[in-house]
Design a protein around this motif. Structure first.
Motif, mmCIF file in Angstrom:
data_model
loop_
_atom_site.group_PDB
_atom_site.id
_atom_site.type_symbol
_atom_site.label_atom_id
_atom_site.label_comp_id
_atom_site.label_asym_id
_atom_site.label_seq_id
_atom_site.Cartn_x
_atom_site.Cartn_y
_atom_site.Cartn_z
ATOM 1 N N SER A 1 30.411 29.667 -12.107
ATOM 2 C CA SER A 1 30.768 29.936 -13.501
ATOM 3 C C SER A 1 31.131 28.609 -14.141
ATOM 4 O O SER A 1 31.612 27.711 -13.472
ATOM 5 N N GLN B 1 29.960 26.247 -17.880
ATOM 6 C CA GLN B 1 28.755 25.728 -18.518
ATOM 7 C C GLN B 1 28.342 24.364 -18.023
ATOM 8 O O GLN B 1 27.193 23.982 -18.151
ATOM 9 N N THR B 2 29.258 23.597 -17.449
ATOM 10 C CA THR B 2 28.943 22.243 -17.035
ATOM 11 C C THR B 2 28.351 22.175 -15.628
ATOM 12 O O THR B 2 27.923 21.125 -15.183
ATOM 13 N N SER C 1 25.596 23.068 -14.403
ATOM 14 C CA SER C 1 24.195 22.663 -14.309
ATOM 15 C C SER C 1 24.027 21.150 -14.391
ATOM 16 O O SER C 1 22.945 20.640 -14.079
ATOM 17 N N ASN D 1 19.332 26.363 -12.293
ATOM 18 C CA ASN D 1 20.372 26.102 -13.290
ATOM 19 C C ASN D 1 20.452 27.200 -14.350
ATOM 20 O O ASN D 1 21.521 27.442 -14.911
ATOM 21 N N ASN E 1 22.712 29.505 -12.787
ATOM 22 C CA ASN E 1 23.927 28.908 -12.201
ATOM 23 C C ASN E 1 24.054 29.249 -10.721
ATOM 24 O O ASN E 1 25.121 29.679 -10.263
#
Length: 122
Positions: free
Chosen positions: A25, A27-28, A30, A74, A77
């Motif tokens: 979890s 957003q960064t 990837s 990605n 995730n």
């Protein structure tokens, strides 16, 4: 902040296969290098495999080269570790790890999952 959850461990006979997954979890995630580690009873945690954020580079411990394959998606995730030709010495708790300064050789992880048990019977 990134949270990592491993799954896919289990009991397999020598020569068998397992596919471990690491769901992330954040957003960064990837944009980070991700690694798999393992820790056997009575031993220190060791690096197993790593993959860069863009999937261009991978790195493996000598003990698993040619048997394990790390991959990532990605968009989902997710990072996976395909383990083939398993040996009793592969028995361990397997962890995925990541972070903004994580290296392809397993250095400087910031985030760890809780681990998943892999047991290879002889």
């Amino acid at each position: 902040q990134v949270q990592l959850v491993e799954s896919g461990g289990g009991l397999v006979p020598t020569g068998g296969s397992l596919r471990l997954s690491c769901a992330a979890s954040g957003q960064t995630f990837s944009s980070y290098t991700v690694g798999w580690f393992r820790q056997a009873p009575g031993k220190e945690r060791e690096f197993v495999a790593g993959i860069t954020w863009n999937r261009i580079l991978t790195n493996y411990a000598e003990s698993v080269k040619g048997r394990f394959t790390i991959s990532r998606d990605n968009a989902k995730n997710m990072v996976a570790l395909q383990m083939n030709s398993l040996k009793p010495e592969d028995t361990a708790v397997y962890y995925c790890a990541s972070g903004p300064r994580m290296t392809l050789t397993g250095g400087s992880p910031s985030y760890w999952g809780q681990g998943t048990q892999v047991t290879v019977s002889s």
